[in-house]
Design an enzyme around this catalytic site. Structure first.
Site, PDB file in Angstrom:
ATOM      1  N   HIS A  27      24.440  18.411  24.813  1.00  0.00           N
ATOM      2  CA  HIS A  27      23.074  18.629  25.319  1.00  0.00           C
ATOM      3  C   HIS A  27      22.340  19.691  24.506  1.00  0.00           C
ATOM      4  O   HIS A  27      21.481  20.395  25.011  1.00  0.00           O
ATOM      5  CB  HIS A  27      23.075  18.968  26.816  1.00  0.00           C
ATOM      6  N   THR A  28      22.728  19.801  23.272  1.00  0.00           N
ATOM      7  CA  THR A  28      22.039  20.703  22.343  1.00  0.00           C
ATOM      8  C   THR A  28      21.061  19.928  21.474  1.00  0.00           C
ATOM      9  O   THR A  28      20.135  20.508  20.928  1.00  0.00           O
ATOM     10  CB  THR A  28      23.058  21.403  21.432  1.00  0.00           C
ATOM     11  N   ASP A  29      21.272  18.606  21.353  1.00  0.00           N
ATOM     12  CA  ASP A  29      20.475  17.867  20.346  1.00  0.00           C
ATOM     13  C   ASP A  29      18.983  17.866  20.674  1.00  0.00           C
ATOM     14  O   ASP A  29      18.148  18.139  19.818  1.00  0.00           O
ATOM     15  CB  ASP A  29      21.024  16.454  20.066  1.00  0.00           C
ATOM     16  N   SER A  60      25.717 -12.012  22.335  1.00  0.00           N
ATOM     17  CA  SER A  60      26.789 -11.014  22.296  1.00  0.00           C
ATOM     18  C   SER A  60      28.083 -11.622  22.788  1.00  0.00           C
ATOM     19  O   SER A  60      28.091 -12.336  23.798  1.00  0.00           O
ATOM     20  CB  SER A  60      26.418  -9.816  23.173  1.00  0.00           C
ATOM     21  N   ALA A 118      31.109   4.385  28.866  1.00  0.00           N
ATOM     22  CA  ALA A 118      32.119   5.445  28.864  1.00  0.00           C
ATOM     23  C   ALA A 118      31.612   6.712  28.189  1.00  0.00           C
ATOM     24  O   ALA A 118      32.333   7.691  28.065  1.00  0.00           O
ATOM     25  CB  ALA A 118      33.379   4.950  28.169  1.00  0.00           C
ATOM     26  N   SER A 123      25.849   2.104  22.748  1.00  0.00           N
ATOM     27  CA  SER A 123      24.465   1.701  22.456  1.00  0.00           C
ATOM     28  C   SER A 123      24.049   2.120  21.053  1.00  0.00           C
ATOM     29  O   SER A 123      23.407   1.350  20.338  1.00  0.00           O
ATOM     30  CB  SER A 123      23.505   2.241  23.514  1.00  0.00           C
ATOM     31  N   GLU A 155      16.052   3.138  21.143  1.00  0.00           N
ATOM     32  CA  GLU A 155      16.657   3.727  22.354  1.00  0.00           C
ATOM     33  C   GLU A 155      15.614   4.475  23.201  1.00  0.00           C
ATOM     34  O   GLU A 155      15.550   4.312  24.412  1.00  0.00           O
ATOM     35  CB  GLU A 155      17.780   4.676  21.918  1.00  0.00           C
ATOM     36  N   ASP A 167      23.713  10.640  18.627  1.00  0.00           N
ATOM     37  CA  ASP A 167      24.613   9.481  18.554  1.00  0.00           C
ATOM     38  C   ASP A 167      24.279   8.588  17.363  1.00  0.00           C
ATOM     39  O   ASP A 167      25.163   8.100  16.651  1.00  0.00           O
ATOM     40  CB  ASP A 167      24.520   8.659  19.847  1.00  0.00           C
ATOM     41  N   TYR A 219      20.031  12.947  33.403  1.00  0.00           N
ATOM     42  CA  TYR A 219      19.930  13.385  32.003  1.00  0.00           C
ATOM     43  C   TYR A 219      18.516  13.912  31.738  1.00  0.00           C
ATOM     44  O   TYR A 219      18.336  14.989  31.176  1.00  0.00           O
ATOM     45  CB  TYR A 219      20.265  12.201  31.093  1.00  0.00           C
TER      46      TYR A 219
HETATM   47  C1  GLA Z   1      24.085  11.457  25.142  1.00  0.00           C
HETATM   48  C2  GLA Z   1      22.804  11.379  24.357  1.00  0.00           C
HETATM   49  C3  GLA Z   1      22.808  12.358  23.191  1.00  0.00           C
HETATM   50  C4  GLA Z   1      23.186  13.761  23.647  1.00  0.00           C
HETATM   51  C5  GLA Z   1      24.419  13.725  24.535  1.00  0.00           C
HETATM   52  C6  GLA Z   1      24.740  15.064  25.129  1.00  0.00           C
HETATM   53  O1  GLA Z   1      25.155  11.035  24.377  1.00  0.00           O
HETATM   54  O2  GLA Z   1      22.646  10.075  23.856  1.00  0.00           O
HETATM   55  O3  GLA Z   1      21.559  12.337  22.562  1.00  0.00           O
HETATM   56  O4  GLA Z   1      22.119  14.388  24.289  1.00  0.00           O
HETATM   57  O5  GLA Z   1      24.293  12.790  25.580  1.00  0.00           O
HETATM   58  O6  GLA Z   1      25.129  15.948  24.153  1.00  0.00           O
END
Ligand code: GLA
Length: 378
Positions: A27-29, A60, A118, A123, A155, A167, A219
């Site tokens: 949760h730093t991004d 798919s 998970a 995604s 996304e 991600d 989130y």
């Molecule tokens: C998910 C989000 C990322 C990031 C993480 C937490 O994976 O897709 O962008 O915020 O949570 O670090």
């Protein structure tokens, strides 16, 4: 004079992109901060081929029915309900069209093995494989940063998940036996050595099977709290407060929830940079306490863990893990632990037994190594 003939479209383009675990930096991004993900040896393959009709077809191997949408109808909000899964692929095509490229009729065929829901970025694997395959098939000549941008746009703007971009960056830029230090303000990436075999260690992943969902409100709430804290502190993002400035920042925040959220992000950035420093100097075995401290911060300050996740971490630490933490967005999902390979097997069994004792769903454990980012197949 007649214009030169268009180069023929290749018959098909097939690309594979990986899922990820985040070693640390959670949760730093979206706070312009630092994270340290690695790609895992599970991913998604996207194969794109031309169609004569002006439609986008998404098929798919993991879904029962294909989804077809007229190119003229391709915009956010058009794929919902049972068709929503196809939005991650269609969103990339839409993002390409948004940049002014003309889309021909296309079929996108997907096959993935990242466990769904998970927190392992199934995604992002899907989006990035589709971005690379479309780029190739349509001869767009995009560089890797542009592939990341397309995947993020799909996304955030097509699917509507307010995620922070780690991600997709990991899925595109990851390298084998490396973690990727990501500076989410500049989007600069630095591959840092992470050779588990050479260190005689194993990175165990436990999928707790506690459901995890990034499109629900939790989130977004965390993200909004961080943005509010930054606004009150008068900085562009929490990235701009370092450990030294933490006490003063905490004094200035008016409520306990904001103080906790900010403390997590500020200390997590610091732990992430400390972890990268240790890895750069070959001290993989010493990162364990940072991983565990990260978990405690997510549990107590960011409040994004759930009992299944906390129990898995507790059991793995009791089984001798050097460090263990939840990875990914939270509210369920996966735990990672750095362990001796023999301990990892015993640890995974112990987590299973502890879960059975509490009546939780049966967890799944598997080791991962750091894998390569998006690549062409064949
Ligand atoms: C998910 C989000 C990322 C990031 C993480 C937490 O994976 O897709 O962008 O915020 O949570 O670090």
């Amino acid at each position: 004079m007649a214009s030169p003939p268009m180069p023929p479209m290749p018959v098909e383009s097939s690309w594979r992109a990986p899922g990820r675990v985040n070693l640390i930096g959670e949760h730093t991004d979206y706070n312009d901060g630092f994270c340290l993900p690695l790609a895992i040896p599970y991913g998604c393959t996207a194969t794109v081929s031309p169609l004569s009709e002006p439609v986008l077809e998404v098929v798919s191997a993991q879904q029962e029915a294909p989804v077809e949408i007229a190119l003229a109808e391709l915009r956010p909000g058009r794929l919902t309900g049972a068709d929503a899964w196809a939005g991650y692929a269609a969103g990339v095509a839409w993002a390409i069209a948004e940049r002014g490229h003309r889309l021909p009729g296309l079929s996108i065929s997907l096959d993935g093995d990242v466990p769904l829901g998970a927190g392992l970025s199934s995604s992002a694997a899907l989006e990035c494989s589709v971005a690379a395959a479309l780029d190739d098939q349509l001869a767009l000549g995009l560089d890797r940063s542009e592939l990341v941008a397309l995947a993020r746009q799909a996304e955030n703007d097509f699917v509507g998940a307010p995620t922070g971009g780690m991600d997709q960056l990991a899925s595109v830029f990851a390298e084998r036996d490396r973690v990727l230090l990501c500076d989410m303000r500049t989007l600069a990436v630095e591959p840092v050595p992470f050779d588990l075999d050479a260190a005689g260690l194993s990175l165990l992943v436990i999928d707790t099977r506690a459901p995890h969902q990034l499109t629900d409100g939790s989130y977004g709430e965390r993200r909004a709290a961080c943005e509010e804290a930054a606004r009150l502190l008068g900085v562009p993002a929490l990235r701009d407060v370092d450990l030294e400035g933490l006490p003063e920042a905490l004094d200035r925040l008016p409520d306990e929830t904001l103080r906790k959220r900010a403390r997590h992000v500020i200390t997590e950035n610091d732990r992430t940079l400390a972890c990268a420093d240790l890895l750069r100097t070959g001290q993989l075995r010493r990162i364990g306490p940072l991983l565990t401290a990260s978990h405690e911060s997510m549990r107590d300050d960011f409040e994004i863990t759930v009992p299944e996740v906390d129990l898995a971490v507790e059991v793995l630490l009791a089984f001798g893990a050097a460090g263990a933490r939840m990875t990914g967005g939270g509210f369920g999902g996966c735990v990672i632990a750095l362990m001796e390979p023999a301990q990892a097997r015993a640890g995974a069994l112990a987590v299973q037994a502890a879960f059975a004792g509490r009546g939780y769903a049966e967890p799944v454990g598997f080791p991962v190594t750091a894998a390569a980012g998006v690549h062409r197949l064949g």
